[in-house]
Design a protein around this motif. Structure first.
Motif, short mmCIF file in Angstrom:
data_model
loop_
_atom_site.label_atom_id
_atom_site.label_comp_id
_atom_site.label_asym_id
_atom_site.label_seq_id
_atom_site.Cartn_x
_atom_site.Cartn_y
_atom_site.Cartn_z
N PRO A 238 0.83 -1.22 0.00
CA PRO A 238 0.00 0.00 0.00
C PRO A 238 0.86 1.26 0.00
O PRO A 238 1.96 1.29 0.56
CB PRO A 238 -0.81 -0.12 1.31
N GLU A 239 0.34 2.32 -0.61
CA GLU A 239 1.07 3.58 -0.68
C GLU A 239 1.31 4.19 0.70
O GLU A 239 2.31 4.90 0.91
CB GLU A 239 0.32 4.58 -1.56
N ASP A 240 0.41 3.93 1.66
CA ASP A 240 0.57 4.58 2.95
C ASP A 240 1.73 4.03 3.76
O ASP A 240 2.08 4.55 4.82
CB ASP A 240 -0.73 4.54 3.76
N THR A 241 2.38 2.96 3.27
CA THR A 241 3.58 2.49 3.96
C THR A 241 4.68 3.55 3.94
O THR A 241 5.52 3.59 4.84
CB THR A 241 4.13 1.19 3.33
N GLU A 242 4.70 4.37 2.91
CA GLU A 242 5.66 5.47 2.84
C GLU A 242 5.20 6.66 3.68
O GLU A 242 5.96 7.21 4.48
CB GLU A 242 5.87 5.90 1.39
N LEU A 243 3.95 7.05 3.50
CA LEU A 243 3.42 8.21 4.21
C LEU A 243 3.47 8.02 5.72
O LEU A 243 3.71 8.98 6.47
CB LEU A 243 1.99 8.50 3.75
N ASN A 244 3.27 6.79 6.19
CA ASN A 244 3.31 6.54 7.63
C ASN A 244 4.67 6.90 8.23
O ASN A 244 4.75 7.48 9.32
CB ASN A 244 2.99 5.07 7.92
N ILE A 245 5.75 6.53 7.52
CA ILE A 245 7.09 6.86 8.01
C ILE A 245 7.34 8.36 7.91
O ILE A 245 7.92 8.99 8.81
CB ILE A 245 8.16 6.07 7.24
N VAL A 246 6.91 8.96 6.81
CA VAL A 246 7.12 10.40 6.61
C VAL A 246 6.44 11.20 7.73
O VAL A 246 7.06 12.08 8.35
CB VAL A 246 6.61 10.84 5.23
N THR A 247 5.19 10.91 8.01
CA THR A 247 4.48 11.68 9.04
C THR A 247 5.06 11.41 10.43
O THR A 247 5.16 12.32 11.26
CB THR A 247 2.98 11.35 9.02
N ARG A 248 5.45 10.17 10.68
CA ARG A 248 6.07 9.85 11.98
C ARG A 248 7.35 10.66 12.19
O ARG A 248 7.57 11.25 13.25
CB ARG A 248 6.38 8.35 12.02
#
Length: 486
Positions: A238-248
């Motif tokens: 899923p694309e949110d695997t990247e966004l999750n790290i970025v926001t964290r």
């Protein structure tokens, strides 16, 4: 020594001549560059551009431990061929570049380090030229692991690698240690784990080094989740695997003030978050790579595992968003994530083939064709993205050609006459060891031929691509290190 006549300076449009000595170890391609008279050649460089050398803050040279894929020698040769004067070597060597002393010669990759007389991978790579009696044609810095062994269980110990940083105990360092410092922290290949996150940010805060973050994590899947993964019958990411790290990590940067640099950003959502963080004034930078600009996940249908990477190629909408993020300044720099693998390894299928492609030798052409010819940015902006910004991330400054020219004190030159940048003249060249330049033909159309690469590896989807813009010569330390000048 060759003299390049009528070459254009990239950021001033001044037309100058350049005289440059040929390094004893220079890599010379093409009939003209290899000819006996090349050392004294007069070369018509009209239409060519002189720019600060490219810098890549994200390369994997597989040395020590996996030199069947790439070595420092072949990796540096590939970099010079691609117009790069400086690279930052990632820490996923074997053993990992974590500052720990190697005591077991039977551990994978350890014997070549120990047999060379060095106690850590950092020591070994800093002294690689001495250990192997070679002169490497590219300058390089080192990136230390965020966690011991890159295992994600325990953060590395600052005391074990602090001495390798620039400005620390310099009186006790030899020339090689000064030339190849540790300038960043990363567990590249995987994101910093929750178990080590606080400790790693403390390391970055205490050392003052940037955290270079692989901003993507997944436990399953091989390619981007979507219509292509379903058509291939391959588990999706899923694309949110990247966004999750970025926001964290943006939240941690806000809390700590640590400079976080996000690697190979690939999704529209991540660029939006990074853009907002920058607007807030947070110490955030990011890069993307040529393959995320030029390819989407549909390339998997044509190129198979040659287009398998981590993060995976995303949707066409994300590819367009990546180009727009370059155009609007959200992306600070371009990096290749040069990741050599054998073709046999890449033939294992989507579930088992390793991630990554090589990129040093065609990055400028692919980016120029996609971004400049595509109307997103100018030639000068592409040079900033590939040279000025990554050099700054590594703690250096790109060569200022105007400053070199202004140091010329030739009183006999007529006012307004064309100036000569004579790199054989120490008074003109200032500190020649700091000079890194590239000669570009921004208009040359050429076809990518992996069989002609200097890299040991051939794992690229760009083989056979017709691109524009090519590095013709690379000048490192004030000497011609690579040439395909005609």
């Amino acid at each position: 020594m060759p003299t390049l006549r009528n070459i254009r300076v990239w950021n001033t449009d001044e037309i100058i001549d350049v005289r440059v000595p040929v390094a004893p170890h220079a890599l010379l391609e093409g009939e003209r560059s290899r000819s006996a008279g090349f050392a004294d050649a007069e070369i018509d460089a009209g239409g060519l551009t002189l720019a600060p050398g490219f810098a890549d803050p994200h390369v994997h040279f597989r040395d020590p431990g996996q030199t069947y894929k790439e070595s420092m020698v072949s990796g540096c040769a590939a970099a010079a061929s691609g117009g790069y004067t400086d690279v930052l070597i990632m820490p996923n060597t074997v053993p990992a570049m974590d500052g720990e002393r190697l005591d077991d010669p039977n551990a994978p990759g350890a014997r070549e380090v120990i047999d060379a007389g060095y106690g850590t991978v950092i020591d070994y790579l800093q002294h690689y030229g001495e250990a192997h009696d070679v002169t490497l044609p590219v300058r390089y810095d080192l990136c230390v692991c965020a966690s011991k062994g890159r295992a994600g269980r325990e953060a590395t110990e600052l005391a074990k690698w602090r001495r390798y940083m620039p400005g620390i105990d310099e009186a006790d360092k030899d020339e090689a240690q000064l030339a190849h410092p540790v300038t960043a922290i990363s567990d590249d290949g995987s994101a910093v784990t929750p178990a080590t996150l606080d400790a790693v940010f403390t390391l970055a805060e205490q050392s003052g080094l940037p955290l270079i973050e692989h901003c993507e994590h997944h436990d399953t899947g091989a390619v981007n989740e979507g219509p292509v993964s379903r058509r291939l019958g391959v588990p999706g990411i899923p694309e949110d695997t990247e966004l999750n790290i970025v926001t964290r990590d943006i939240a941690k940067a806000r809390e700590t003030g640590v400079h976080v640099h996000f690697q190979h950003v690939s999704t529209a959502g991540s660029f939006e978050a990074i853009h907002a963080a920058k607007a807030e004034g947070l110490p955030i930078t990011c890069e993307t790579a040529p393959h995320y600009l030029a390819l989407c996940d549909e390339a998997l249908l044509e190129y198979g595992t040659l287009a398998k990477m981590n993060p995976p190629l995303r949707s066409e909408a994300d590819r367009r968003a990546t180009c727009e993020a370059v155009a609007d300044g959200t992306v600070d720099m371009l990096a290749t994530d040069h990741a050599p693998h054998t073709m046999e390894e890449k033939a294992r299928g989507f579930l088992d083939a390793p991630n990554g492609i090589i990129g040093l030798e065609c990055a400028y052409g692919v980016c120029h064709a996609t971004l400049v010819d595509g109307g997103y940015i100018s030639d000068a902006r592409l040079i900033e993205l590939m040279s000025v910004a990554p050099m700054r991330l590594m703690g250096h400054e790109a060569t200022d050609i105007a400053a070199l020219l202004d140091s010329d004190t030739d009183a006999s030159r007529e006012p307004g006459a064309k100036r000569l940048l004579d790199l054989t003249d120490a008074s003109t060249a200032l500190d020649a060891s700091d000079i890194g330049l590239v000669v570009l033909d921004t208009a040359e159309a050429w076809q990518v031929d992996p069989s002609a690469f200097h890299s040991k590896a051939r794992n690229t989807p760009f083989g056979g691509w017709n691109v524009t813009g090519r590095p013709l010569a690379t000048i490192i330390g004030g000497e011609l290190a690579f040439s395909r000048l005609r």
